[in-house]
Enzyme design. Structure first.
Site, PDB file in Angstrom:
ATOM      1  N   ASP A   1       0.817  -1.207   0.000  1.00 39.84           N
ATOM      2  CA  ASP A   1       0.000   0.000   0.000  1.00 39.84           C
ATOM      3  C   ASP A   1       0.856   1.264   0.000  1.00 39.84           C
ATOM      4  O   ASP A   1       0.456   2.284  -0.561  1.00 39.84           O
ATOM      5  CB  ASP A   1      -0.928   0.000   1.214  1.00 39.84           C
ATOM      6  CG  ASP A   1      -2.150  -0.905   1.003  1.00 39.84           C
ATOM      7  OD1 ASP A   1      -2.456  -1.219  -0.167  1.00 39.84           O
ATOM      8  OD2 ASP A   1      -2.785  -1.282   1.995  1.00 39.84           O
ATOM      9  N   GLY A   2       2.040   1.204   0.621  1.00 38.89           N
ATOM     10  CA  GLY A   2       2.916   2.375   0.619  1.00 38.89           C
ATOM     11  C   GLY A   2       3.354   2.754  -0.786  1.00 38.89           C
ATOM     12  O   GLY A   2       3.384   3.939  -1.148  1.00 38.89           O
TER      13      GLY A   2
ATOM     14  N   ARG B   1       2.362   6.113  -2.982  1.00 41.10           N
ATOM     15  CA  ARG B   1       3.376   6.898  -3.695  1.00 41.10           C
ATOM     16  C   ARG B   1       2.941   7.129  -5.139  1.00 41.10           C
ATOM     17  O   ARG B   1       3.023   8.248  -5.662  1.00 41.10           O
ATOM     18  CB  ARG B   1       4.707   6.154  -3.650  1.00 41.10           C
ATOM     19  CG  ARG B   1       5.837   6.800  -4.437  1.00 41.10           C
ATOM     20  CD  ARG B   1       7.026   5.860  -4.491  1.00 41.10           C
ATOM     21  NE  ARG B   1       8.083   6.333  -5.374  1.00 41.10           N
ATOM     22  CZ  ARG B   1       8.966   5.551  -5.966  1.00 41.10           C
ATOM     23  NH1 ARG B   1       8.921   4.243  -5.754  1.00 41.10           N
ATOM     24  NH2 ARG B   1       9.892   6.052  -6.756  1.00 41.10           N
TER      25      ARG B   1
ATOM     26  N   ARG C   1       3.396  14.057  25.847  1.00 41.39           N
ATOM     27  CA  ARG C   1       2.275  14.955  26.119  1.00 41.39           C
ATOM     28  C   ARG C   1       1.110  14.663  25.192  1.00 41.39           C
ATOM     29  O   ARG C   1       1.286  14.374  24.012  1.00 41.39           O
ATOM     30  CB  ARG C   1       2.723  16.411  25.910  1.00 41.39           C
ATOM     31  CG  ARG C   1       3.859  16.863  26.822  1.00 41.39           C
ATOM     32  CD  ARG C   1       3.355  17.179  28.219  1.00 41.39           C
ATOM     33  NE  ARG C   1       2.364  18.240  28.211  1.00 41.39           N
ATOM     34  CZ  ARG C   1       2.661  19.541  28.193  1.00 41.39           C
ATOM     35  NH1 ARG C   1       3.928  19.949  28.134  1.00 41.39           N
ATOM     36  NH2 ARG C   1       1.699  20.445  28.233  1.00 41.39           N
TER      37      ARG C   1
ATOM     38  N   ASP D   1      -4.091  11.289  21.380  1.00 42.57           N
ATOM     39  CA  ASP D   1      -2.986  11.182  20.426  1.00 42.57           C
ATOM     40  C   ASP D   1      -3.270  11.910  19.122  1.00 42.57           C
ATOM     41  O   ASP D   1      -2.363  12.138  18.326  1.00 42.57           O
ATOM     42  CB  ASP D   1      -2.686   9.715  20.122  1.00 42.57           C
ATOM     43  CG  ASP D   1      -2.022   9.006  21.297  1.00 42.57           C
ATOM     44  OD1 ASP D   1      -1.672   9.690  22.284  1.00 42.57           O
ATOM     45  OD2 ASP D   1      -1.850   7.779  21.224  1.00 42.57           O
TER      46      ASP D   1
ATOM     47  N   THR E   1     -10.119   1.442   5.890  1.00 43.90           N
ATOM     48  CA  THR E   1      -9.483   0.180   6.260  1.00 43.90           C
ATOM     49  C   THR E   1      -8.000   0.364   6.582  1.00 43.90           C
ATOM     50  O   THR E   1      -7.278  -0.619   6.743  1.00 43.90           O
ATOM     51  CB  THR E   1      -9.621  -0.848   5.116  1.00 43.90           C
ATOM     52  OG1 THR E   1      -9.141  -0.261   3.896  1.00 43.90           O
ATOM     53  CG2 THR E   1     -11.068  -1.256   4.926  1.00 43.90           C
TER      54      THR E   1
ATOM     55  N   ALA F   1      -7.539   4.792   9.982  1.00 45.85           N
ATOM     56  CA  ALA F   1      -8.810   4.995  10.674  1.00 45.85           C
ATOM     57  C   ALA F   1      -9.319   3.690  11.288  1.00 45.85           C
ATOM     58  O   ALA F   1      -9.871   3.680  12.391  1.00 45.85           O
ATOM     59  CB  ALA F   1      -9.849   5.569   9.708  1.00 45.85           C
TER      60      ALA F   1
END
Length: 313
Positions: A89-90, A94, A174, A193, A204, A207
Protein backbone atom coordinates in the site's frame (compact mmCIF):
# COMPACT_ATOMS: atom_id res chain seq x y z
CA UNK A 1 1.94 -14.99 -21.21
CA UNK A 2 3.71 -17.99 -19.64
CA UNK A 3 5.67 -18.29 -16.41
CA UNK A 4 8.96 -18.44 -18.29
CA UNK A 5 11.84 -16.37 -17.03
CA UNK A 6 12.50 -13.00 -18.72
CA UNK A 7 15.43 -14.51 -20.62
CA UNK A 8 13.09 -17.08 -22.18
CA UNK A 9 10.40 -14.54 -23.15
CA UNK A 10 9.58 -14.24 -26.86
CA UNK A 11 11.12 -11.44 -28.87
CA UNK A 12 9.09 -8.25 -28.41
CA UNK A 13 6.95 -6.87 -31.19
CA UNK A 14 7.27 -3.23 -32.17
CA UNK A 15 5.39 -1.27 -29.49
CA UNK A 16 1.99 0.17 -30.35
CA UNK A 17 2.67 3.87 -30.65
CA UNK A 18 -0.57 4.69 -28.86
CA UNK A 19 -0.13 2.23 -25.99
CA UNK A 20 2.41 2.76 -23.24
CA UNK A 21 2.31 1.58 -19.64
CA UNK A 22 4.26 3.17 -16.79
CA UNK A 23 5.65 0.64 -14.31
CA UNK A 24 6.46 1.61 -10.72
CA UNK A 25 8.01 -1.02 -8.46
CA UNK A 26 9.53 -1.25 -5.01
CA UNK A 27 12.75 -2.65 -6.46
CA UNK A 28 14.51 -2.78 -3.12
CA UNK A 29 13.16 -6.31 -2.77
CA UNK A 30 14.25 -9.30 -4.83
CA UNK A 31 10.66 -10.42 -5.39
CA UNK A 32 9.77 -7.01 -6.80
CA UNK A 33 12.77 -7.09 -9.16
CA UNK A 34 11.79 -10.46 -10.60
CA UNK A 35 8.12 -9.45 -10.83
CA UNK A 36 8.98 -6.19 -12.60
CA UNK A 37 11.14 -7.96 -15.17
CA UNK A 38 8.37 -10.46 -15.79
CA UNK A 39 5.76 -7.76 -16.37
CA UNK A 40 8.05 -5.69 -18.60
CA UNK A 41 8.90 -8.63 -20.85
CA UNK A 42 5.28 -9.74 -21.02
CA UNK A 43 4.07 -6.31 -22.10
CA UNK A 44 6.86 -5.81 -24.63
CA UNK A 45 6.19 -9.24 -26.12
CA UNK A 46 2.61 -8.11 -26.74
CA UNK A 47 3.68 -4.89 -28.43
CA UNK A 48 2.99 -2.49 -25.56
CA UNK A 49 5.61 0.10 -24.70
CA UNK A 50 6.92 0.32 -21.13
CA UNK A 51 8.22 3.36 -19.28
CA UNK A 52 10.19 3.21 -15.99
CA UNK A 53 12.15 5.44 -13.68
CA UNK A 54 15.82 5.35 -14.53
CA UNK A 55 16.93 4.68 -10.94
CA UNK A 56 14.57 1.71 -10.66
CA UNK A 57 15.55 0.34 -14.06
CA UNK A 58 19.16 0.18 -12.88
CA UNK A 59 18.19 -2.79 -10.69
CA UNK A 60 16.55 -4.66 -13.56
CA UNK A 61 17.71 -6.61 -16.60
CA UNK A 62 15.80 -4.85 -19.37
CA UNK A 63 15.94 -4.58 -23.15
CA UNK A 64 16.91 -1.20 -24.68
CA UNK A 65 13.36 -0.62 -25.96
CA UNK A 66 12.20 0.30 -22.45
CA UNK A 67 11.72 4.07 -22.11
CA UNK A 68 13.40 5.62 -19.08
CA UNK A 69 12.54 8.90 -17.33
CA UNK A 70 14.70 10.73 -14.83
CA UNK A 71 12.20 11.65 -12.14
CA UNK A 72 8.71 10.81 -11.04
CA UNK A 73 5.88 13.27 -11.53
CA UNK A 74 2.73 13.96 -13.58
CA UNK A 75 4.82 14.64 -16.67
CA UNK A 76 6.59 11.29 -16.47
CA UNK A 77 3.31 9.39 -16.98
CA UNK A 78 1.88 11.69 -19.65
CA UNK A 79 0.57 9.68 -22.58
CA UNK A 80 0.47 6.42 -20.61
CA UNK A 81 -2.60 4.22 -20.60
CA UNK A 82 -2.00 2.81 -17.12
CA UNK A 83 0.34 2.94 -14.15
CA UNK A 84 1.09 -0.60 -12.98
CA UNK A 85 2.31 -0.55 -9.39
CA UNK A 86 4.21 -3.49 -7.86
CA UNK A 87 4.46 -3.28 -4.08
CA UNK A 88 2.42 -2.77 -0.94
CA UNK A 89 0.00 0.00 0.00
CA UNK A 90 2.92 2.38 0.62
CA UNK A 91 4.08 2.02 -2.98
CA UNK A 92 0.52 2.48 -4.21
CA UNK A 93 0.13 5.67 -2.19
CA UNK A 94 3.38 6.90 -3.70
CA UNK A 95 2.00 6.20 -7.17
CA UNK A 96 -1.29 7.89 -6.27
CA UNK A 97 0.52 11.21 -5.93
CA UNK A 98 1.16 11.48 -9.66
CA UNK A 99 -1.78 9.31 -10.76
CA UNK A 100 -4.06 11.95 -9.30
CA UNK A 101 -2.21 14.84 -10.89
CA UNK A 102 -2.11 13.19 -14.32
CA UNK A 103 -5.49 11.45 -14.36
CA UNK A 104 -3.86 8.17 -15.42
CA UNK A 105 -5.48 5.17 -13.67
CA UNK A 106 -3.28 2.88 -11.59
CA UNK A 107 -3.41 -0.88 -11.23
CA UNK A 108 -1.85 -2.33 -8.09
CA UNK A 109 -0.23 -5.74 -7.72
CA UNK A 110 0.33 -6.54 -4.06
CA UNK A 111 3.83 -7.62 -3.08
CA UNK A 112 3.41 -6.56 0.55
CA UNK A 113 1.25 -7.86 3.36
CA UNK A 114 -2.38 -6.68 3.32
CA UNK A 115 -2.36 -4.61 0.13
CA UNK A 116 -5.93 -3.35 0.42
CA UNK A 117 -5.51 -0.94 -2.49
CA UNK A 118 -4.10 -3.60 -4.80
CA UNK A 119 -6.22 -5.32 -7.42
CA UNK A 120 -4.08 -8.43 -7.85
CA UNK A 121 -1.53 -10.57 -6.02
CA UNK A 122 1.96 -11.70 -7.04
CA UNK A 123 0.58 -15.00 -8.40
CA UNK A 124 -1.68 -13.04 -10.77
CA UNK A 125 1.10 -11.39 -12.81
CA UNK A 126 0.29 -13.38 -15.95
CA UNK A 127 -3.38 -12.44 -15.72
CA UNK A 128 -2.52 -8.79 -15.11
CA UNK A 129 -0.45 -8.63 -18.29
CA UNK A 130 -3.11 -10.46 -20.31
CA UNK A 131 -5.89 -8.16 -19.07
CA UNK A 132 -3.85 -5.05 -19.82
CA UNK A 133 -3.02 -6.27 -23.31
CA UNK A 134 -6.68 -7.03 -24.11
CA UNK A 135 -7.95 -3.96 -22.20
CA UNK A 136 -10.15 -6.18 -20.03
CA UNK A 137 -10.30 -3.83 -17.10
CA UNK A 138 -12.58 -1.10 -15.81
CA UNK A 139 -11.72 2.20 -14.19
CA UNK A 140 -13.37 3.56 -11.07
CA UNK A 141 -12.86 6.82 -9.23
CA UNK A 142 -12.04 7.05 -5.54
CA UNK A 143 -12.70 10.05 -3.32
CA UNK A 144 -9.78 12.09 -2.07
CA UNK A 145 -9.38 14.79 0.57
CA UNK A 146 -8.36 18.41 0.17
CA UNK A 147 -6.54 19.62 3.28
CA UNK A 148 -6.01 23.20 4.44
CA UNK A 149 -3.94 24.44 7.39
CA UNK A 150 -4.65 27.86 8.89
CA UNK A 151 -2.59 29.71 11.46
CA UNK A 152 -3.61 33.11 12.73
CA UNK A 153 -6.41 33.15 10.18
CA UNK A 154 -4.01 32.76 7.24
CA UNK A 155 -3.73 29.68 5.01
CA UNK A 156 -0.19 28.42 5.58
CA UNK A 157 -0.34 25.02 3.87
CA UNK A 158 -2.50 23.06 1.41
CA UNK A 159 -2.33 19.34 0.73
CA UNK A 160 -4.39 16.31 -0.25
CA UNK A 161 -4.81 12.66 0.73
CA UNK A 162 -6.25 9.49 -0.72
CA UNK A 163 -6.57 7.57 2.56
CA UNK A 164 -6.43 10.03 5.43
CA UNK A 165 -5.21 13.29 6.89
CA UNK A 166 -4.25 12.83 10.54
CA UNK A 167 -3.57 15.47 13.17
CA UNK A 168 -1.24 13.92 15.73
CA UNK A 169 0.79 14.84 18.76
CA UNK A 170 4.43 15.55 18.05
CA UNK A 171 5.70 14.65 21.51
CA UNK A 172 5.20 11.18 22.93
CA UNK A 173 5.16 12.48 26.51
CA UNK A 174 2.28 14.95 26.12
CA UNK A 175 -1.29 14.64 24.91
CA UNK A 176 -2.56 16.86 22.13
CA UNK A 177 -5.56 18.96 23.16
CA UNK A 178 -7.96 19.54 20.24
CA UNK A 179 -11.49 20.67 19.44
CA UNK A 180 -13.22 18.84 16.58
CA UNK A 181 -15.75 20.55 14.33
CA UNK A 182 -18.21 19.54 11.62
CA UNK A 183 -19.70 22.11 9.24
CA UNK A 184 -18.68 25.07 11.35
CA UNK A 185 -20.10 23.73 14.62
CA UNK A 186 -18.00 22.31 17.50
CA UNK A 187 -18.44 18.63 18.35
CA UNK A 188 -16.07 17.79 21.20
CA UNK A 189 -12.90 18.86 22.99
CA UNK A 190 -10.50 16.21 24.24
CA UNK A 191 -6.89 15.32 24.81
CA UNK A 192 -5.33 12.30 23.16
CA UNK A 193 -2.99 11.18 20.43
CA UNK A 194 -4.87 13.01 17.68
CA UNK A 195 -7.63 12.70 15.07
CA UNK A 196 -7.87 10.87 11.73
CA UNK A 197 -9.99 12.32 8.93
CA UNK A 198 -10.44 9.66 6.25
CA UNK A 199 -12.12 8.71 2.99
CA UNK A 200 -14.03 5.43 2.59
CA UNK A 201 -10.89 4.08 0.86
CA UNK A 202 -8.90 5.01 3.97
CA UNK A 203 -11.43 3.46 6.35
CA UNK A 204 -9.48 0.18 6.26
CA UNK A 205 -6.14 1.88 6.96
CA UNK A 206 -5.17 4.18 9.85
CA UNK A 207 -8.81 4.99 10.67
CA UNK A 208 -9.54 1.28 11.10
CA UNK A 209 -6.56 0.86 13.44
CA UNK A 210 -7.86 3.77 15.52
CA UNK A 211 -11.23 2.05 15.95
CA UNK A 212 -13.17 3.55 13.07
CA UNK A 213 -15.81 1.75 10.98
CA UNK A 214 -15.18 0.02 7.66
CA UNK A 215 -16.99 1.98 4.94
CA UNK A 216 -17.71 0.43 1.56
CA UNK A 217 -15.92 2.32 -1.25
CA UNK A 218 -19.12 3.20 -3.11
CA UNK A 219 -20.44 5.03 -0.03
CA UNK A 220 -19.70 8.72 -0.35
CA UNK A 221 -18.81 9.96 3.12
CA UNK A 222 -16.10 11.50 5.29
CA UNK A 223 -14.84 9.93 8.52
CA UNK A 224 -13.50 11.56 11.69
CA UNK A 225 -11.88 9.10 14.13
CA UNK A 226 -10.23 10.17 17.43
CA UNK A 227 -6.95 8.46 18.32
CA UNK A 228 -6.70 7.26 21.96
CA UNK A 229 -8.90 10.09 23.21
CA UNK A 230 -9.29 10.77 26.95
CA UNK A 231 -12.96 11.75 26.83
CA UNK A 232 -16.44 10.42 27.57
CA UNK A 233 -17.60 11.27 24.05
CA UNK A 234 -14.98 10.83 21.39
CA UNK A 235 -16.55 8.34 19.03
CA UNK A 236 -15.92 7.88 15.30
CA UNK A 237 -18.17 10.04 13.13
CA UNK A 238 -19.38 9.44 9.56
CA UNK A 239 -20.53 12.62 7.84
CA UNK A 240 -21.87 13.80 4.50
CA UNK A 241 -19.33 14.03 1.66
CA UNK A 242 -20.27 17.71 1.47
CA UNK A 243 -19.26 18.34 5.09
CA UNK A 244 -16.19 20.27 6.16
CA UNK A 245 -14.28 18.65 9.03
CA UNK A 246 -11.96 20.73 11.19
CA UNK A 247 -9.49 20.01 13.98
CA UNK A 248 -8.23 22.93 16.07
CA UNK A 249 -5.02 22.51 18.07
CA UNK A 250 -5.62 24.34 21.34
CA UNK A 251 -3.35 27.30 22.26
CA UNK A 252 -2.22 25.83 25.59
CA UNK A 253 -1.21 22.45 24.13
CA UNK A 254 2.17 21.37 22.69
CA UNK A 255 2.47 21.64 18.92
CA UNK A 256 1.22 18.81 16.74
CA UNK A 257 1.89 17.46 13.26
CA UNK A 258 -0.24 16.87 10.17
CA UNK A 259 0.33 13.67 8.18
CA UNK A 260 -1.23 13.11 4.75
CA UNK A 261 -1.37 9.41 3.82
CA UNK A 262 1.54 8.83 6.19
CA UNK A 263 3.85 10.28 3.53
CA UNK A 264 3.78 14.07 3.70
CA UNK A 265 4.00 16.00 6.94
CA UNK A 266 3.85 19.58 8.19
CA UNK A 267 4.24 20.87 11.78
CA UNK A 268 1.19 22.35 13.49
CA UNK A 269 1.92 25.07 16.04
CA UNK A 270 -0.42 25.54 18.99
CA UNK A 271 -3.52 27.34 17.73
CA UNK A 272 -3.33 25.88 14.21
CA UNK A 273 -6.50 24.76 12.47
CA UNK A 274 -6.76 21.90 9.95
CA UNK A 275 -9.75 21.82 7.58
CA UNK A 276 -10.61 18.72 5.55
CA UNK A 277 -13.17 18.45 2.74
CA UNK A 278 -13.89 16.21 -0.20
CA UNK A 279 -11.12 16.49 -2.76
CA UNK A 280 -11.80 18.21 -6.07
CA UNK A 281 -9.70 15.63 -7.96
CA UNK A 282 -10.26 11.86 -7.49
CA UNK A 283 -7.76 9.04 -7.95
CA UNK A 284 -8.62 6.55 -10.71
CA UNK A 285 -8.13 2.83 -10.05
CA UNK A 286 -8.15 0.08 -12.67
CA UNK A 287 -10.17 -2.99 -11.75
CA UNK A 288 -9.74 -6.47 -13.25
CA UNK A 289 -12.82 -8.19 -11.83
CA UNK A 290 -16.12 -7.54 -10.14
CA UNK A 291 -15.44 -9.23 -6.80
CA UNK A 292 -17.51 -7.63 -4.04
CA UNK A 293 -15.88 -5.48 -1.40
CA UNK A 294 -17.27 -7.92 1.17
CA UNK A 295 -15.20 -10.74 -0.34
CA UNK A 296 -12.13 -8.48 -0.47
CA UNK A 297 -12.61 -7.57 3.20
CA UNK A 298 -12.89 -11.23 4.23
CA UNK A 299 -9.83 -12.22 2.20
CA UNK A 300 -7.55 -9.34 3.21
CA UNK A 301 -8.30 -9.62 6.93
CA UNK A 302 -8.65 -13.45 6.90
CA UNK A 303 -12.04 -13.14 8.61
CA UNK A 304 -13.61 -16.39 9.89
CA UNK A 305 -16.71 -17.23 7.86
CA UNK A 306 -16.94 -21.00 8.43
CA UNK A 307 -20.55 -22.11 8.95
CA UNK A 308 -22.10 -19.65 6.49
CA UNK A 309 -24.88 -21.33 4.53
CA UNK A 310 -25.99 -18.41 2.39
CA UNK A 311 -29.20 -16.48 2.19
CA UNK A 312 -32.43 -18.56 2.17
CA UNK A 313 -33.76 -19.29 -1.31
Amino acid sequence: MTAASPAAAPAPHAPHQDRTVFLLAHTGREAAVRSAERVVHGLLASGIGVRLLGNEAADLELPPSVELVGEIGPGSVRGCELIIVLGGDGTLLRAAEFARASGVPMLGVNLGRVGFLAEAERDDLDKVVDRVVTREYEVEERMTLDVLVRNGGRVVHTDWAMNEASVEKASRERMLEVVTEVDGRPVSRFGGDGVVCATPTGSTAYAFSAGGPVVWPEVEALLMVPISAHALFARPLVTSPRSVLAVEVQPETPHGVLWCDGRRTVPLPAGARVEVRRGAVPVRLARLHHASFTDRLVAKFALPVAGWRGAPQ
